[in-house]
Design an enzyme around this catalytic site. Structure first.
Site, PDB file in Angstrom:
ATOM      1  N   THR B  67       0.536  -1.099  -0.102  1.00 14.99           N
ATOM      2  CA  THR B  67       0.045  -0.197   0.126  1.00 14.99           C
ATOM      3  C   THR B  67       0.857   1.396  -0.022  1.00 14.99           C
ATOM      4  O   THR B  67       0.447   2.310  -0.501  1.00 14.99           O
ATOM      5  CB  THR B  67      -0.820  -0.070   1.410  1.00 14.99           C
ATOM      6  N   HIS B  76      -1.708  14.677   4.804  1.00 16.93           N
ATOM      7  CA  HIS B  76      -2.906  15.096   5.212  1.00 16.93           C
ATOM      8  C   HIS B  76      -2.721  16.302   6.254  1.00 16.93           C
ATOM      9  O   HIS B  76      -1.917  16.105   7.403  1.00 16.93           O
ATOM     10  CB  HIS B  76      -3.826  14.111   5.896  1.00 16.93           C
ATOM     11  N   VAL B 199       6.247 -14.251   6.732  1.00 22.49           N
ATOM     12  CA  VAL B 199       5.969 -14.935   7.889  1.00 22.49           C
ATOM     13  C   VAL B 199       4.638 -15.716   7.700  1.00 22.49           C
ATOM     14  O   VAL B 199       3.753 -15.199   7.174  1.00 22.49           O
ATOM     15  CB  VAL B 199       6.028 -13.900   9.080  1.00 22.49           C
TER      16      VAL B 199
END
Lengths: 123, 501, 421
Positions: B67, B76, B199
């Site tokens: 992401t 922001h 993992v």
């Protein structure tokens, strides 16, 4: 009488050809030039193509040398011809027109270089 | 601190047998961070101030591969989050930290200011409420602009805009630049990065936790779970208080630099009856970015764009900004926000799993919040581990020199010293061979084409790597000694070629 | 800073022909700047035949065609710099250039000829949805990887776009042992030459799916498949027509864009339709002394026409640098594309100073059958020629003669259009 509609591949015009086969003879219409008439006949009797590809080259300023069949070869021999081309390996230098494979795939047509490849000292 | 755990021997006999049989590589750390995104890297960097043995376990071949690479690249201002929430706290703090951090770590950040456009008189109360929320969250210098004021500042904002919330502290950042800078600085300060380590399981041990991948086991005292959309899975391995993260997909369109000056501020739309709206913003590199859509998906790998969402972007972005030249779109992409059911970030030690720390649900404003979350968690862990600050922490990091930002004379001199800076490989972005080699050979260097792209922008431009791919591949093969057929776009399996004559 | 009478940006077919023509027209001091390691440009990777019928009256491969011009350049001792990028065209035609040897330097040009060629449209411009795995190539990139470097880009491919490069690559990949499963074309007609559909697709049994596009790309690492769907008249996918193809490669041949970032930087006015500079009959751009030719001016389908056009740019640059006669001042006549003609190049004509004849090249907007190509001088139709078929993929031309124009001293506008009758 048999009739076939073809697109001429001799030049970018792409003339629509009609080839009529009658009594062992062929007539071509729709062509704009002599090459078109010849192509039309050949295409219905024994179609041929020029094959272009590349061959690996050692010690040159390019790693591949582009090649072509010197003349058109029977269409059904294209892949046999490609098999030999893909296996071939040549060494620099090579000049345009140099024979890379003589009598490719039993067609009697040789494969020739279409670029000059210069020899380099350290490749 | 570290010494203690070097000599630590796991007492669970079964585990030892397992490990021996599987020929697993064992590693010992004080702290293991799962996830090399911006959150994981921010924590790693802050934690590397302390005398601890730290690793970051990342399943991809590079940092910034999830992401963190696919988002709005916005810093922001902080008016959006519910006052009192972790989002509100870390957003405002992160925003405040960003300028200094960008100088210390040498990444691109521009405080271009943001506007939230309101399209209807009826929505003015909602705009005012947003203003109030911002004030409560401690966002400085907020103001409400009239439609005309907005259009004076941003001539391409539509006539339908009646007012806007203006936040001069809003900014834009290079998300790759930020993440990579944090990672490199962490690495310079001793953090080990274990790439392509996924993992699979976490087991509680007497002294902490074992993180188990296919071929490795990490023995660690503390675990930090910064695994993005997968953070719920890791959390749920150790805690009875379950988390649930839903990937909330957002598609984007990135436009050519030609369109990059259409707006100078980040233009948001006030959520209204038409939905949440689509933002339009310049990027720090001078492109124009528009998006994101929002659709909840089940698959945590579902980063494909859809026709519906791409067309939504085009329709909705036009509500706020006119004349967006979508024919200049150079690429579209999709990112997954890690949306947790509780609607807030989950940051801190898991109550029923001592030594296991979450940084979960880090959806927007996660990028902005990362530096603040990093400081917060690092301090928490350092305290718990009773770790001392290092004497020689390297506070700053120098990025790859961008010759285009040098003066003519400086650049000429640079090429004089190393002619590889004179060979342009990526013509659209003007990236030279020297810069690409830098990207590959420096700390945590790129091992894939995407890695190079994110470091020096080769292939990021208007032809989208059409011209430079063959050359960049060859440079990567040359510098890493790999065969050209083994060169990948990103993770293992993303080979660019299927063979060689 | 060095100085040259004429600096040519680009050593591909356009740049080489411009240089040759400029030298033959009597200018000694010419410099060609080429960003690749060799002259010849894109022709080097176009190893197929079909070039040169017009120029050399024989059928050549791309490299062979290039060599003819490279030989001329070498025999004429025209200097060139390889691996050299022009970063900027500044005021007074001062070019900033970069390469390994000279580093960062400037060149002052008497005249500049833009011959930078074009680039391929990327996936983003089409908004093709789906994943972004490895294995999505623009056709030209794949062509380069295969023909220049000898790499195999994929084993099973779908090709989007039936422009000539897409068609040529369908055959090329097939010859190299890959399976080309389909060629999809958004439009109801192919953008390529008819001969290429015959010898690249039909010969190998590759299906051409007209009015189709890619609606999804699958694969997280490497492409694993694509979905094609039929499109309606508005080119929107029709639900229910989706067909899935398993493949590891998607080639995009979805259009070429003249590469005019340098021109824009210099302040050259561009044509919105061609994406190339607006030029007059001398191929001079809106900045006097800067000329353009080849694919940077407008995308060509035949290199022969590039060479011809570039020769004109070369000689025009020479007359700019060394004016033989006093230029008669005159107004520029606008050449307007209308009625099914998308654009013309040139867009302006200087009737006083023009050559004896000027070729106006253009493309039509759609496939037309039994239409006329007409030329109007203001409101008077001066030419009207019937054509069996007109297609956007094939560049057309009309010839304007100085002697006919002389009869219209007050001419304001020339219109090139198609007409049903």
């Amino acid at each position: 009488m048999e009739e076939r509609e073809l697109i001429c591949i001799c030049c970018p015009l792409g003339c629509p050809l009609t080839v009529r086969m009658e009594n062992g003879g062929t007539t071509v219409t729709g062509n704009s030039c002599g090459r078109g008439a010849e192509y039309g006949k050949k295409e219905v009797l024994s179609p041929t193509r020029v094959v272009t590809s590349t061959v690996s080259i050692k010690g040159g300023d390019f790693v591949m040398v582009p090649v072509k069949t010197r003349e058109d070869i029977p269409k059904d021999k294209i892949f046999d011809c490609m098999e030999e081309i893909r296996k071939a390996l040549v060494s620099a230098p090579v000049s345009i027109g140099d024979v890379i494979i003589a009598d490719c795939a039993g067609t009697g047509v040789s494969v020739i270089a279409t670029r000059n490849v210069r020899k380099t000292e350290d490749i | 601190m570290s010494l203690l755990f070097f000599s630590m021997i796991p007492e669970n006999r079964e585990t030892i047998t397992d490990l021996e049989e599987n020929n697993m590589k064992e590693m010992n750390y004080d702290t293991a961070i799962i996830g090399g995104g911006v959150i994981g890297c921010a924590i790693a960097r802050e934690l590397s101030r302390y005398d601890l043995k730290i690793c970051v376990s990342e399943r991809e071949e590079d940092v910034c591969s999830g992401t963190s690479k696919s988002n709005s690249a916005i810093v922001h201002a902080g008016y959006d989050a519910v006052p009192g929430s972790l989002k509100a706290r870390f957003n405002t703090e992160g925003n405040r930290m960003m300028r200094e951090l960008s100088k210390a770590l040498d990444f691109s950040f521009i405080r271009n200011g943001s506007m939230v456009i309101c399209f209807s008189e009826k929505d003015i109360p909602a705009l005012n409420a947003l203003y109030e929320k911002g004030v409560k969250n401690g966002v400085p210098d907020l103001s409400i602009l009239t439609g005309d004021e907005v259009r004076t500042m941003e001539p391409n904002v539509t006539e339908t805009a009646v007012a806007a919330l203006y936040a001069p502290t809003g900014g834009i950042v290079c998300p790759f630049g930020l993440t990579i800078a944090l990672a490199e600085n962490a690495c310079d300060n001793g953090v080990e990065f274990l790439f392509e380590m996924e993992v699979k399981d976490i087991r509680k041990t007497e002294h902490g936790y074992d993180l188990i991948s296919e071929d490795k086991v990490i023995h660690t005292s503390y675990v930090i779970n910064a695994a993005g959309v997968y953070a719920d899975e890791f959390h749920n391995m150790v805690s009875e208080k379950k988390l649930r993260i839903t990937p909330r997909k957002g598609d984007y369109c990135l436009l050519d630099k030609e369109a990059g000056t259409l707006v100078s501020h980040t233009i948001f739309q006030l959520p209204g009856k038409m939905g949440k709206g689509i933002l339009v913003t310049p990027t720090v590199h001078g492109n124009l970015l528009t998006g994101p859509t929002a659709s909840d998906v089940e698959d945590k790998e579902a980063t494909g764009t859809t026709a519906k969402e791409l067309s939504d972007i085009m329709v909705k972005s036009a509500w706020g900004v006119k004349n967006i030249p979508f024919r200049h779109t150079i690429t579209s992409f999709s990112g997954l926000r890690a949306h947790e059911d509780g609607e807030d970030f989950v940051v801190g030690e898991v109550p029923d799993a001592a030594g296991f720390f979450d940084a979960a649900g880090m959806e927007s404003p996660g990028l902005t919040s990362a530096p603040a979350v990093g400081v917060y968690l690092a301090e928490l862990i350092a305290q718990k581990a009773n770790a001392k600050k290092k004497e020689h922490f390297q506070e700053t990091r120098k990025g790859i020199v961008n010759p285009q930002k040098l003066s003519f004379e400086q650049r000429a001199e640079m090429i004089n010293k190393d002619p590889s800076y004179g060979t342009i490989i990526c013509r659209c972005e003007g990236v030279s061979e020297g810069e690409i080699v830098d990207a590959i050979t420096r700390t945590l260097g790129a091992v894939s084409l995407d890695g190079i792209k994110r470091r020096v922008r080769a292939g990021m431009g208007r032809c989208q790597a059409g011209f430079c791919t063959p050359k960049t591949m060859e440079l990567l093969a040359r510098e890493t000694g790999k065969k050209i057929e083994d060169i990948c776009k990103n993770r293992t399996g993303s080979n660019l070629l299927t063979g060689k004559r | 800073m060095t100085e040259h009478d004429i600096v040519i940006i680009g050593g591909g077919p356009a740049g080489l022909a411009a240089a040759d023509a400029a030298r033959k027209a009597g200018i000694e001091d010419i410099m060609i700047l080429e960003r690749e390691a060799y002259l010849g440009g894109i022709l080097n990777q176009c190893i197929h035949n079909g070039f040169g019928l017009h120029t050399f009256k024989e059928e050549l491969t791309g490299p062979e065609y290039a060599v003819r011009y490279i030989k001329m350049i070498e025999e004429e001792n025209i200097p060139y710099l390889l691996n050299t990028m022009v970063l900027d065209i500044g005021r007074d035609k001062v070019l900033t250039i970069i390469n390994r040897g000279e580093g960062l330097t400037t060149i002052k040009a008497g005249a500049v000829i833009l011959a930078m060629g074009c680039r391929e449209r990327p996936r983003g411009a089409l908004n093709i949805p789906g994943f972004r795995p490895a294995g999505i190539y623009s056709a030209g990139t794949a062509q380069r990887l295969m023909n220049m470097e000898g790499y195999e880009v994929g084993k099973e491919a779908v090709i989007l776009g039936s422009g000539d490069i897409g068609l040529i690559m369908a055959r090329r990949m097939t010859l190299e042992g890959a399976r080309v499963k389909a060629v999809a074309e958004l439009m109801p007609y192919s953008g390529g030459l008819k001969r290429n559909i015959v010898q690249c697709l039909d010969d190998y049994g590759i299906s051409l799916k007209l009015s189709h596009t890619v609606v999804d790309i699958e694969g997280k690492e490497r492409v694993t498949g694509v979905t094609l769907a039929a499109v309606d008249e508005k080119r929107k996918p029709i639900p229910g027509t989706e067909e899935h193809y398993t493949c590891d490669t998607l080639l995009l041949s979805v259009g070429l864009i003249p590469e005019n970032e340098l021109s824009k930087g210099a302040g050259v006015q561009l044509d919105e339709i061609t994406s190339g500079p607006v030029v007059n009959d001398r191929l001079e751009t809106s900045i006097s002394g800067i000329f353009a030719c080849g694919n940077v001016l407008h995308v060509h389908d035949l290199v022969d026409y590039v060479s011809e056009e570039a020769s004109l740019a070369g000689t025009s640059a020479v007359s700019y640098v060394k004016p033989r006669k006093e230029k008669t001042p005159s107004s520029q006549i606008k050449i307007k594309a209308a009625g099914g003609v998308r654009y013309t190049v040139p867009q302006y004509l200087d009737a006083e100073n023009m050559e004896d004849q000027v070729k106006v090249r253009f493309r039509v907007s759609d496939v037309y059958r039994d239409r006329y190509i007409s030329v109007y001088f203001d409101s008077e139709r001066v030419s009207h020629k019937k054509r069996k078929v007109l297609a956007p993929g094939e560049m057309e031309q009309v010839v304007l003669k100085k002697e006919s124009l002389a009869k219209y001293p007050d001419l304001k506008q020339i219109v090139v259009c198609t007409e049903v009758e």
